[in-house]
Design a protein around this motif. Structure first.
Motif, short mmCIF file in Angstrom:
data_model
loop_
_atom_site.label_atom_id
_atom_site.label_comp_id
_atom_site.label_asym_id
_atom_site.label_seq_id
_atom_site.Cartn_x
_atom_site.Cartn_y
_atom_site.Cartn_z
N ALA A 21 0.81 -1.22 0.00
CA ALA A 21 0.00 0.00 0.00
C ALA A 21 0.84 1.26 0.00
N GLY A 22 2.17 1.15 0.22
CA GLY A 22 3.03 2.33 0.11
C GLY A 22 3.74 2.74 1.38
N LYS A 23 3.93 1.82 2.32
CA LYS A 23 4.57 2.19 3.59
C LYS A 23 5.98 2.72 3.38
N THR A 24 6.75 2.06 2.52
CA THR A 24 8.13 2.49 2.29
C THR A 24 8.17 3.89 1.70
N THR A 25 7.29 4.17 0.74
CA THR A 25 7.22 5.50 0.14
C THR A 25 6.86 6.55 1.19
N ALA A 26 5.88 6.23 2.04
CA ALA A 26 5.47 7.18 3.08
C ALA A 26 6.60 7.47 4.05
N LEU A 27 7.34 6.45 4.44
CA LEU A 27 8.45 6.65 5.37
C LEU A 27 9.56 7.48 4.74
N THR A 91 0.87 9.79 16.60
CA THR A 91 -0.12 9.66 15.53
C THR A 91 0.07 8.32 14.84
N THR A 92 -1.02 7.63 14.57
CA THR A 92 -0.97 6.35 13.87
C THR A 92 -1.55 6.52 12.46
N VAL A 93 -0.80 6.09 11.47
CA VAL A 93 -1.23 6.18 10.07
C VAL A 93 -1.42 4.78 9.52
N PHE A 94 -2.56 4.56 8.87
CA PHE A 94 -2.83 3.26 8.25
C PHE A 94 -2.97 3.47 6.75
N LEU A 95 -2.15 2.74 5.98
CA LEU A 95 -2.20 2.81 4.53
C LEU A 95 -3.00 1.62 4.01
N THR A 145 -4.62 4.25 -0.90
CA THR A 145 -3.74 4.49 -2.04
C THR A 145 -4.19 3.76 -3.31
N SER A 146 -5.43 3.29 -3.33
CA SER A 146 -5.90 2.48 -4.47
C SER A 146 -5.74 3.20 -5.80
N GLN A 147 -6.02 4.49 -5.82
CA GLN A 147 -5.94 5.27 -7.05
C GLN A 147 -4.71 6.17 -7.08
N ASP A 152 1.33 10.90 -5.81
CA ASP A 152 0.09 11.22 -5.09
C ASP A 152 0.23 10.89 -3.60
N LEU A 153 0.87 9.77 -3.31
CA LEU A 153 1.06 9.38 -1.91
C LEU A 153 2.01 10.36 -1.22
N LYS A 154 3.07 10.77 -1.90
CA LYS A 154 3.99 11.74 -1.31
C LYS A 154 3.26 13.03 -0.96
N ILE A 155 2.40 13.48 -1.86
CA ILE A 155 1.64 14.71 -1.61
C ILE A 155 0.71 14.53 -0.42
N ALA A 156 0.06 13.37 -0.33
CA ALA A 156 -0.85 13.11 0.78
C ALA A 156 -0.11 13.13 2.12
N VAL A 157 1.07 12.54 2.15
CA VAL A 157 1.87 12.54 3.38
C VAL A 157 2.25 13.97 3.75
N ARG A 158 2.64 14.76 2.76
CA ARG A 158 3.01 16.15 3.04
C ARG A 158 1.81 16.95 3.53
N GLU A 159 0.64 16.69 2.98
CA GLU A 159 -0.55 17.42 3.42
C GLU A 159 -0.84 17.16 4.89
N HIS A 160 -0.55 15.95 5.34
CA HIS A 160 -0.82 15.60 6.74
C HIS A 160 0.29 16.03 7.69
N PHE A 161 1.55 16.06 7.21
CA PHE A 161 2.67 16.21 8.14
C PHE A 161 3.63 17.33 7.82
N SER A 162 3.46 18.05 6.71
CA SER A 162 4.42 19.10 6.39
C SER A 162 4.38 20.24 7.40
N HIS A 163 3.23 20.44 8.08
CA HIS A 163 3.14 21.50 9.08
C HIS A 163 4.07 21.23 10.26
#
Length: 302
Positions: A21-27, A91-95, A145-147, A152-163
């Motif tokens: 689902a993209g755990k390595t990319t998210a990390l 914070t717990t993130v589930f992909l 991350t189905s679509q 896209d996943l990198k952007i989603a991670v940044r939206e949640h944690f870039s702050h």
């Protein structure tokens, strides 16, 4: 007892989810944002890790069904206990990802599913989904991350944690002379040679774009204001989009013939405009100290 401030609390994000689902990319993206990332971390050792003096950096810890000692109920109990610790912001993130898409990803990479070594991959995905369902329900952040593409996943991670990231995108505004070569690292380059050249004005040749007389001469060019306003508006629109895409550095270069007059003045003005727009650009003048020379500037048109 005084409660720790947000800056004093140890920030920890636990990243888990379905295999593929993209755990390595998210990390990796969290690591790019400044988090210390550890994959396949035994969660039972989390108490020991927190006992260390780690508060200077946020931690991103990845784990999944392959991790030693993976028991969802025990993990949830431990997370609940840690969440009550005032020194920790956890914070717990589930992909997650649809079964058909996971199957496609496994087939494309020819990887065997950890829970279906000698069985069809669909059986492994189904068993894993059942095993992880308590964690999915418990997670603070759910990302499907189905679509998604990798970006896209990198952007989603940044939206949640870039702050919470300790660093911001670095913006550099520079001036240069085309006659002395183009800057190889420029992301955006603007040619200011359409402006009237102060090199050919009596008394301005030895001065630079940082001198008032040269600045006044360039500012009075009818083409300057219109072009400058359009370029500054473009940059103020593009820079937030670059940041959203995860770009760490943006180099904006303004060029003229010798790199001493028109490009210098424009870069100075643009750096100020970007500061007023909320950015903190670094200002560089590559050829400001170069000698004014007619061999560089060329012959003035009659």
């Amino acid at each position: 007892m005084t409660q720790p401030s947000d800056q004093e609390r140890q920030r920890i994000v636990l990243v888990t989810g379905m295999l593929g689902a993209g755990k390595t990319t998210a990390l990796r993206e969290l690591e790019d944002l400044g988090w210390e990332s550890i994959d396949n971390f035994p969660i039972r050792l989390l108490d020991r890790l927190i006992g260390q003096d780690m508060a200077t950096h946020p931690l991103a810890l990845g784990f999944d069904c392959r991790t030693r000692g993976f028991v969802p109920a025990d993990i949830i109990a431990q997370v609940k206990e840690l969440s009550d610790n005032p020194r920790i912001a956890l914070t717990t993130v589930f992909l997650d990802c649809a079964g058909q898409e996971l199957e496609r990803r496994f087939n494309e990479t020819r990887r065997r599913h950890y829970l279906a070594q000698d069985l069809p991959v669909t059986r492994g995905i189904a068993a894993e989904r059942e095993l992880l369902s308590p964690l999915r329900r418990w997670a603070d952040v759910l990302i499907d991350t189905s679509q998604f593409s990798v970006n896209d996943l990198k952007i989603a991670v940044r939206e949640h944690f870039s702050h919470a990231a300790p660093r911001e995108m670095t913006v550099t505004v520079s001036s240069f002379g085309f006659s002395r070569g183009r800057p190889p690292a420029a992301d955006l380059m603007f040619d200011m040679r359409f402006l009237d050249n102060p090199h050919w004005v009596e008394g301005l040749r030895e001065q630079t774009g940082q001198d008032k007389a040269v600045a006044d001469h360039i500012a009075k060019d009818p083409a300057f204001v219109s072009a400058f306003d359009k370029i500054s508006a473009l940059l103020l629109e593009l820079l937030p989009l670059y940041a959203k895409q995860g770009k760490s550095y943006v180099n904006i270069a303004f060029g003229c013939t010798g790199g001493r007059h028109r490009s210098v003045y424009t870069a100075e003005r643009m750096a100020q405009a970007l500061r007023e727009g909320g950015f903190s650009p670094t200002l560089l003048h590559r050829n400001l100290g170069s000698r004014a020379a007619e061999q560089v500037e060329g012959n003035k048109a009659p």
